[in-house]
Design an enzyme around this catalytic site. Structure first.
Site, mmCIF file in Angstrom:
data_model
loop_
_atom_site.group_PDB
_atom_site.id
_atom_site.type_symbol
_atom_site.label_atom_id
_atom_site.label_comp_id
_atom_site.label_asym_id
_atom_site.label_seq_id
_atom_site.Cartn_x
_atom_site.Cartn_y
_atom_site.Cartn_z
ATOM 1 C CG HIS B 32 -1.281 -1.002 0.847
ATOM 2 N ND1 HIS B 32 -1.920 -2.365 1.695
ATOM 3 C CD2 HIS B 32 -3.454 -1.357 0.876
ATOM 4 C CE1 HIS B 32 -1.975 -3.169 1.464
ATOM 5 N NE2 HIS B 32 -3.464 -2.945 1.242
ATOM 6 C CB SER B 120 -8.489 -6.318 11.681
ATOM 7 O OG SER B 120 -9.851 -6.573 11.858
ATOM 8 C CG LEU B 183 -9.224 8.836 -2.441
ATOM 9 C CD1 LEU B 183 -8.013 9.039 -3.459
ATOM 10 C CD2 LEU B 183 -10.562 9.217 -2.533
ATOM 11 C CE LYS B 243 -4.804 4.858 -0.669
ATOM 12 N NZ LYS B 243 -6.356 4.454 0.248
ATOM 13 C CD GLU B 363 -19.612 -5.791 24.799
ATOM 14 O OE1 GLU B 363 -20.018 -5.075 23.642
ATOM 15 O OE2 GLU B 363 -20.567 -6.036 25.356
ATOM 16 C CG PHE B 388 -22.611 -10.440 26.062
ATOM 17 C CD1 PHE B 388 -24.278 -10.508 25.214
ATOM 18 C CD2 PHE B 388 -23.518 -9.555 26.866
ATOM 19 C CE1 PHE B 388 -25.014 -10.239 24.904
ATOM 20 C CE2 PHE B 388 -24.946 -9.852 27.670
ATOM 21 C CZ PHE B 388 -25.837 -10.036 26.235
ATOM 22 C CG ASP B 420 -31.913 -12.882 31.368
ATOM 23 O OD1 ASP B 420 -32.529 -12.154 31.453
ATOM 24 O OD2 ASP B 420 -31.114 -12.750 31.601
ATOM 25 C CD GLN B 424 -28.967 -11.004 27.705
ATOM 26 O OE1 GLN B 424 -28.466 -10.303 28.842
ATOM 27 N NE2 GLN B 424 -29.699 -10.525 27.110
ATOM 28 N NE ARG B 470 -28.696 -15.967 36.442
ATOM 29 C CZ ARG B 470 -30.071 -15.477 35.902
ATOM 30 N NH1 ARG B 470 -30.793 -16.995 35.101
ATOM 31 N NH2 ARG B 470 -31.093 -15.070 36.602
#
Lengths: 617, 617
Positions: B32, B120, B183, B243, B363, B388, B420, B424, B470
């Site tokens: 790049h 990423s 860009l 760029k 998260e 989650f 729930d 969940q 739980r």
């Protein structure tokens, strides 16, 4: 201006709603009454104040306004609203959270007024965005989409993806209602009752903001009336509310999240609501009656065309298939996360720009918006790099509880992408998508298979994942080959019976063919199965191979867990040894060939492992 | 004010850097260059303008400023900067993107100046936040953390999670540099060169913003100087850039993302840089030399204490274990995503509030910040609901390429959470964490096992996932039982040899014991294996069971793909039939017992399947 009688009626309905929130949660012994109580006036004012337009007997009415509870734990309020609308009986309300009831702990599509299952926070607005996009760009209908947000969930980045996209698209048919009750699950949010903090952020992103006292029905009515007048931008109604409002013992107290009152406290709270007509019900305004714009059905679909002998990347075939198939699937829409020139969704964009949505680099919002579009009857195909789809894992997970009709395409799978290195390599996507209820996972090796499987995906109702390859691969098949979800292609050995079977898919299939060549001199015959449908899996062909050959070698450009190897092992059980060749070393930059060799998924590695097996017998 | 000589020197270094960006990418044939060229002056000004302080011979120096390239695809610039600092040779620069080179396509930790693998998008700022938190709250050191951001990646919600958290914590030791080159990969971003659009957003979230021309070294120097003076808030330097800057043929052109120049164009571009000293090198200022604050090592660790016969939830044991073990692991820090009263991380928070970080409902940022803390030598345990954690799948995926020492704990696993409902329920977490390189996946059934495995996780270097339950479960083990990563507990049959083996973990282990009771009257003896270490897996005990019993039944509160069943099947191969009991129907609300029965993972379901198997033989 609402009349005093109207405000009185809404106040009565608010009491009816509070009564049933308390009764249902105490009866269930669990649930979130305090988070429901804070938004009672906001929602009663919307639904019964004449703003919300919805045919309560026809949840599928195309002109209905749409309401999503992004704060899905306020489900007691959601159900109580529909009770107040006369569509849930007090008896049914007491089934809340019971096994088999449509009134689940968090809303799911088992309850007919739910647009999308929620409960993982920060997801409702993106889905609402998709619905608003449908109204604006596709159906050309005047309905509005309202999304109830909690203040805690504003910390989720997904919210700001949707907020950015809605403002960028100037969607004035989208209204967010932010219930600022100050308290999260374990304490105060970052901003407490600082409505301006939320207002500044929404406004900076380009939204119109209206700040209100969320328990003052007159202010609320004025806010909705104002929202209807805003043009060219979405609207956020930001409301100061009190968690547990109406129940003096728990109002604005920490430690009261997700806790129902005990029987005595519930009785006290219900008594404190005072005297009112518990049978009072509200009327929701009727929607317009306009026909949605229908996409025009066009000419016959032409068959795919590929020049024999000329390699084509399956990602290119994906783009071509979309453009080719659109006339047969005019409900199709295509979305991409700013990589359409890599996923090759751009081929569709160039052909049908009005059916293509650029969603920029925001994969959570990409999936959420696509789900919203699916909700309104469109057929969304969405694409990004396979690796970056992990970004939307929670949205994809939740979509299964809505039964969403999503087609998701991940390009640039595996180490075969080469020089870009591990950050860009999808190596866990098969595991992620296999572990979704009723998902279909497809992985074509050539352009012909891709064309057929894109069509199969379009016809299938439900979640389909299709994995594509970056580099061009030879054409293996032709126009007469058929590919079905759940099928495979068995490439049988020539003369002598095969010693072993190699199961591969996508890019490793070509390595398998090359390995077969290399093994000819050793006198080892190989059956090859192209497992283009990883889920559902062709158990019958695999079991036959297990019975007829001595071992099954699986080869995948993916980590060993949850992918092709484990899928095959599950399918054949103990009928034959299954040896898995997969990506086992930390990948790096290099040429595709170097990396396939390094990870021992190249033809040489396959041949070597088979020789070793045959010698050891 | 910089002198003219200083600016000249920086301009020369900018040409050196441009030269090597062009040469390396053209030599590699990929990469790049254009995305690198836009940020040359921004980075040269930072590193060689006297602002950045770093001992180039000691990347581990605790007082070094830290630099992250969140836009990891600008790696040619990153490597060329270290070339200009004299730490990468021109020869080494030509290994860029070659197999085995530390100069990978996107930066990884193989290159010693990389703080975290990126590529990423939208992940660098959260990691930088964690590093800045270390400096401010733990090490008490004056270094600064700089993060280079791309404008395209500002669409990622993760950015706004980190932006919100940094402002909330008033981290004036964190500086973001936003390279607004207009860009993206396939076209213009939503905001183009509208610097104010970005500025408004950052400012609304509480950041100080400085807008500059990103190619004007004097402006850039002034911006960094100003950033050093800001107190109480993080700083965003928002720069208008071009760029491809410096290469007339590609400057500000679409279609030039991720494309190296061909040889001729590269030669033209290098010539157009004019005459300058290619051997010029820059000096990076030396850091301070302060000792980091060391956490005080405290009293001896006491052994766990649990009252015999009193059930305890493993999530509670998790919180207790953290608080108990801290004196032995004073580098420990604990983070949670606004559910510490559910994950029970609050037990640690109450004991050691200064070592606990509330990360709110974000998260992705939770995982990113934890990784940043790990980078600086801390031992982060982070927790949320297992479901989650899917939200941070991409961050967890990327952390494996940094070899991050993360301990991740997911509570509320499976349908056993009950009312729930599915939103969940963590039902894909085992699949997600198994498919990570070198991950450890633990799933204790009781408090004693949890205590031991939390300690094992703390001692292990690398990614560990621990799944908790739980509801309270009975105590199965005692203080003398040991639990090792890669181990299992075999609960052998009593008198007669076992007919079958049941492999379970966590909540299903108790169902297995109950099933064994139920099968006594049928005369069917059962061996039970507590597979508390799902990865690595105790192949030896499993293979022994496969040899000594007729079948292995696996039982898991998880979807069938990628979980316990497939892990066991991979371990035992074709040595015995493996029958998998797992969650196969769409879950709903209900009591834990109802749901375990519905999904056929209850004791009755296990007993029935075993009876069926025995009868069919």
């Amino acid at each position: 201006m609402p009349t005093i009688a109207q405000l009185d009626h809404l106040a009565t309905l608010s009491r009816v709603v509070r009564h049933h929130i308390l009764k249902a949660t105490t009866h269930a012994g669990s649930g979130h009454p305090t988070s429901s109580l804070s938004a009672v006036e906001l929602m009663v004012g919307l639904l019964f104040g004449g703003f919300f337009r919805y045919d309560v007997d026809r949840p599928d009415h195309p002109n209905n306004d749409r309401l999503l509870f992004s704060k899905g734990h306020a489900s007691p309020l959601f159900y109580a609203l529909w009770l107040a609308a006369g569509k849930v009986s007090p008896q049914e309300m007491l089934t809340y959270r019971k096994f088999g009831s449509p009134l689940e702990g968090h809303p799911t599509r088992r309850f007919p007024y739910t647009e999308a299952a929620t409960g993982s926070l920060g997801q409702g607005l993106a889905i609402g965005l998709g619905i608003a996009m449908s109204a604006r760009y596709l159906a050309n209908l005047p309905y509005r989409t309202y999304v109830l947000l909690g203040d805690s969930e504003m910390a989720e980045g997904s919210q700001w993806e949707a907020i950015e996209a809605a403002a960028f698209r100037r969607l004035d048919n989208l209204v967010a209602i932010l219930d600022v009750n100050r308290l999260g699950q374990r304490g105060e949010t970052m901003h407490g009752w600082d409505l301006e903090a939320f207002g500044r952020r929404f406004a900076a992103f380009g939204w119109e903001t209206i700040l209100v006292d969320g328990h003052d029905l007159a202010q609320i009515m004025a806010a909705y009336a104002q929202a209807l007048t805003v043009e060219g931008r979405p609207v956020a109604i930001i409301a100061r509310t009190v968690k547990g409002k109406g129940v003096a013992e728990v109002e604005d107290l920490e430690g009261q999240h997700g806790k129902p009152l005990d029987d005595a406290a519930c009785a006290r709270a219900m008594a404190s609501l005072g005297a009112f007509d518990l049978d009072a019900r509200g009327v929701i305004a009727k929607p317009a009656d306009r026909e949605p714009a229908r996409p025009r059905v066009m000419a016959e679909v032409v068959p795919p065309q590929y020049e024999p002998g000329k390699p084509v990347a399956t990602r290119t075939a994906y783009g071509k298939a979309l453009a080719r198939l659109y006339p047969r699937h005019p409900e199709m829409v295509v979305l991409d996360g700013e990589v359409s020139n890599s996923t090759m969704a751009e081929i569709f964009r160039e052909a049908y720009p009005e059916r293509f949505f650029e969603m920029y680099i925001a994969e959570q919002n990409l999936v959420g918006a696509a789900q919203g579009l699916a909700t309104r009857g469109h057929l969304p195909f969405l694409s990004s790099f396979a690796a970056f789809l992990t970004r939307a894992h929670d949205q994809i997970r939740m979509s299964q509880y809505s039964g969403a009709n999503l087609k998701i395409v991940g390009s640039h799978a595996g180490v075969a992408i080469g020089e870009d290195g591990p950050s860009q390599m999808g190596l866990e996507d098969l595991a992620m998508f296999r572990a979704m209820l009723d998902s279909v996972v497809l992985y074509p090796a050539d352009a012909w298979a891709t064309e057929a499987l894109v069509e199969a995906a379009a016809r299938h109702r439900g979640l389909v994942y299709l994995r594509t390859t970056r580099s061009a691969t030879p054409l293996l098949y032709g126009p007469d080959d058929t590919f079905a979800i759940g099928g495979s292609k068995v490439h049988p050995e020539s003369a002598q019976p095969a010693t072993v079977t190699v199961v591969a898919a996508g890019v490793t299939l070509f390595e398998a063919f090359a390995a077969r060549e290399q093994l000819q001199d050793d006198g080892i015959a190989v059956r090859i199965i192209d497992l283009y449908s990883v889920k559902p899996i062709d158990e019958s062909s695999l079991r036959q191979a297990a019975a007829e050959t001595d071992a099954i070698f699986t080869v995948e450009d993916h980590y060993p867990e949850g992918g092709l190897g484990e899928a095959v092992r599950t399918a054949v059980g103990d009928a034959a040894p299954v040896i898995t060749l997969a990506v086992r070393r930390r990948p790096c930059s290099g040429t595709p060939a170097e990396l396939m060799a390094y990870e021992e998924i190249s033809s040489e590695a396959i041949a070597a492992r088979i020789r070793e097996f045959v010698l050891a017998r």
